[in-house]
Scaffold this motif. Structure first.
Motif, PDB file in Angstrom:
ATOM      1  N   THR A  39       0.858  -1.184   0.000  1.00  0.00           N
ATOM      2  CA  THR A  39       0.000   0.000   0.000  1.00  0.00           C
ATOM      3  C   THR A  39       0.898   1.239   0.000  1.00  0.00           C
ATOM      4  O   THR A  39       2.111   1.157   0.230  1.00  0.00           O
ATOM      5  N   ILE A  40       0.281   2.413  -0.199  1.00  0.00           N
ATOM      6  CA  ILE A  40       1.091   3.633  -0.162  1.00  0.00           C
ATOM      7  C   ILE A  40       1.623   3.889   1.247  1.00  0.00           C
ATOM      8  O   ILE A  40       2.697   4.465   1.402  1.00  0.00           O
ATOM      9  N   ALA A  41       0.890   3.449   2.275  1.00  0.00           N
ATOM     10  CA  ALA A  41       1.393   3.612   3.638  1.00  0.00           C
ATOM     11  C   ALA A  41       2.651   2.770   3.846  1.00  0.00           C
ATOM     12  O   ALA A  41       3.633   3.222   4.458  1.00  0.00           O
ATOM     13  N   HIS A  42       2.628   1.553   3.310  1.00  0.00           N
ATOM     14  CA  HIS A  42       3.762   0.644   3.458  1.00  0.00           C
ATOM     15  C   HIS A  42       4.989   1.210   2.757  1.00  0.00           C
ATOM     16  O   HIS A  42       6.082   1.275   3.343  1.00  0.00           O
ATOM     17  N   VAL A  43       4.842   1.635   1.502  1.00  0.00           N
ATOM     18  CA  VAL A  43       6.012   2.116   0.759  1.00  0.00           C
ATOM     19  C   VAL A  43       6.478   3.472   1.283  1.00  0.00           C
ATOM     20  O   VAL A  43       7.677   3.775   1.275  1.00  0.00           O
ATOM     21  N   GLY A  44       5.527   4.287   1.765  1.00  0.00           N
ATOM     22  CA  GLY A  44       5.916   5.574   2.330  1.00  0.00           C
ATOM     23  C   GLY A  44       6.802   5.412   3.536  1.00  0.00           C
ATOM     24  O   GLY A  44       7.758   6.182   3.742  1.00  0.00           O
ATOM     25  N   ASP A  45       6.539   4.390   4.314  1.00  0.00           N
ATOM     26  CA  ASP A  45       7.335   4.132   5.511  1.00  0.00           C
ATOM     27  C   ASP A  45       8.737   3.641   5.164  1.00  0.00           C
ATOM     28  O   ASP A  45       9.639   3.686   6.004  1.00  0.00           O
ATOM     29  N   ALA A  46       8.924   3.176   3.932  1.00  0.00           N
ATOM     30  CA  ALA A  46      10.221   2.640   3.518  1.00  0.00           C
ATOM     31  C   ALA A  46      11.166   3.718   2.989  1.00  0.00           C
ATOM     32  O   ALA A  46      12.349   3.447   2.774  1.00  0.00           O
ATOM     33  N   ILE A  47      10.664   4.926   2.775  1.00  0.00           N
ATOM     34  CA  ILE A  47      11.483   5.990   2.197  1.00  0.00           C
ATOM     35  C   ILE A  47      12.389   6.600   3.252  1.00  0.00           C
ATOM     36  O   ILE A  47      11.946   6.933   4.352  1.00  0.00           O
ATOM     37  N   GLY A  48      13.656   6.777   2.888  1.00  0.00           N
ATOM     38  CA  GLY A  48      14.594   7.474   3.751  1.00  0.00           C
ATOM     39  C   GLY A  48      14.720   8.939   3.385  1.00  0.00           C
ATOM     40  O   GLY A  48      14.436   9.822   4.192  1.00  0.00           O
ATOM     41  N   ASP A  49      15.119   9.214   2.130  1.00  0.00           N
ATOM     42  CA  ASP A  49      15.317  10.582   1.652  1.00  0.00           C
ATOM     43  C   ASP A  49      14.566  10.814   0.364  1.00  0.00           C
ATOM     44  O   ASP A  49      14.263   9.874  -0.386  1.00  0.00           O
ATOM     45  N   CYS A  50      14.299  12.091   0.092  1.00  0.00           N
ATOM     46  CA  CYS A  50      13.710  12.523  -1.165  1.00  0.00           C
ATOM     47  C   CYS A  50      14.678  13.497  -1.851  1.00  0.00           C
ATOM     48  O   CYS A  50      15.487  14.145  -1.193  1.00  0.00           O
ATOM     49  N   HIS A  51      14.561  13.601  -3.160  1.00  0.00           N
ATOM     50  CA  HIS A  51      15.411  14.506  -3.928  1.00  0.00           C
ATOM     51  C   HIS A  51      14.599  15.195  -5.015  1.00  0.00           C
ATOM     52  O   HIS A  51      13.742  14.558  -5.642  1.00  0.00           O
ATOM     53  N   ALA A  52      14.893  16.465  -5.263  1.00  0.00           N
ATOM     54  CA  ALA A  52      14.534  17.056  -6.547  1.00  0.00           C
ATOM     55  C   ALA A  52      15.428  16.399  -7.588  1.00  0.00           C
ATOM     56  O   ALA A  52      16.636  16.241  -7.369  1.00  0.00           O
ATOM     57  N   ALA A  53      14.853  15.973  -8.697  1.00  0.00           N
ATOM     58  CA  ALA A  53      15.642  15.199  -9.663  1.00  0.00           C
ATOM     59  C   ALA A  53      15.345  15.612 -11.097  1.00  0.00           C
ATOM     60  O   ALA A  53      14.221  15.991 -11.441  1.00  0.00           O
ATOM     61  N   ILE A  54      16.380  15.525 -11.899  1.00  0.00           N
ATOM     62  CA  ILE A  54      16.256  15.591 -13.350  1.00  0.00           C
ATOM     63  C   ILE A  54      16.422  14.160 -13.849  1.00  0.00           C
ATOM     64  O   ILE A  54      17.492  13.567 -13.661  1.00  0.00           O
ATOM     65  N   GLU A  55      15.382  13.594 -14.438  1.00  0.00           N
ATOM     66  CA  GLU A  55      15.632  12.325 -15.117  1.00  0.00           C
ATOM     67  C   GLU A  55      16.217  12.624 -16.487  1.00  0.00           C
ATOM     68  O   GLU A  55      15.710  13.478 -17.217  1.00  0.00           O
TER      69      GLU A  55
END
Length: 263
Positions: A124-140
């Motif tokens: 679920t989104i709750a499950h995967v959200g809990d797995a995130i450590g950091d976020c980044h602004a990114a250019i793919e």
């Protein structure tokens, strides 16, 4: 497809990528008939690429926003691989000669702090959200490395990592400090001019939906996501194609700024 056909198709794809030669449609007997076959070839492509592209470090998710689904003509997400050799820090100077036709997309990237393994599916989104450590602004970084991508078909695009060519990352922002990723406002600038804008909510309603899709997709194949891996959740804007001399800047509210240039 048999194992020999999968390997032969992967070798053609990897050969074109290494030589930066536009990929023509594969021979009829090597063309994946559906996306499941495309992912089988992609898996082999990853093994063959690792020798010169560096370690496998994560995934990109494509076609997660309406603007990109309309542009590519595929109404659902698709996944590709990210390799260490293609990951750069903000301010990177990218060589145009390293690509067939280089483009960029404005993305929210996440780095996992916990595994998301098949035995724990469905996610679920709750499950995967809990797995995130950091976020980044990114250019793919994407590469139109095809004679004509519009005629390749989704299975072959999937086999070739769905345009993936790397990324440029802004500074890490701890998940707790990043706020609601759906509310992030993103803007893409090329040479100082606004080239596109969107929000995190444009990515399947929430970037966590894209991450959950990836985790469940991989689990269905017996694969998983590992702590430390990077995931590019999908573009907030339509792809912007660049030429040497261009400079690109992505601003994502709450996540910061990331920049790169083409030389």
């Amino acid at each position: 497809m048999g194992a020999d056909e999968v390997l032969a198709a992967a070798q053609l794809i990897v050969g074109a990528r290494r030589e930066r030669t536009p990929l023509a449609p594969l021979p009829a007997h090597l063309q994946p008939k559906d996306e499941a076959a495309g992912y089988e070839i992609q898996h082999e492509v990853h093994w063959l690429l690792a020798e010169h592209a560096g370690d496998f470090v994560g995934y990109k998710i494509g076609c997660t926003s309406k603007v990109m689904q309309d542009y590519i003509g595929i109404p659902h997400p698709c996944a590709g691989g990210v390799f260490a050799g293609g990951v750069h820090a903000s301010g990177a100077a990218l060589r145009g000669a390293d690509f067939v036709r280089v483009g960029v997309e404005c993305e929210i990237a996440v780095r996992l702090a916990k595994d998301l393994l098949p035995l724990d599916a469905p996610f679920t989104i709750a499950h995967v959200g809990d797995a995130i450590g950091d976020c980044h602004a990114a250019i793919e970084i994407v590469d139109d490395r095809y004679v004509q991508w519009e005629t390749m078909g989704a299975p072959t695009l999937v086999a070739d990592d769905f345009f993936a060519a790397g990324c440029v990352l802004g500074p890490a922002v701890p998940r707790d400090a990043a706020g609601d990723l759906a509310a992030v406002q993103g803007r893409a600038f090329v040479n100082g001019a606004l080239a596109g804008e969107g929000t995190g909510a444009d990515v399947l309603g929430h970037p966590l939906h894209a991450l959950a899709w990836l985790a469940n997709h991989l689990a269905s194949r017996g694969d998983g996501l590992e702590a430390g891996q990077l995931v590019l959740t999908g573009s907030l804007v339509k792809t912007v194609w660049l030429k040497p001399g261009d400079r690109v800047r992505m601003e994502l509210d709450g996540l910061g700024v990331v920049e790169a240039g083409i030389v």
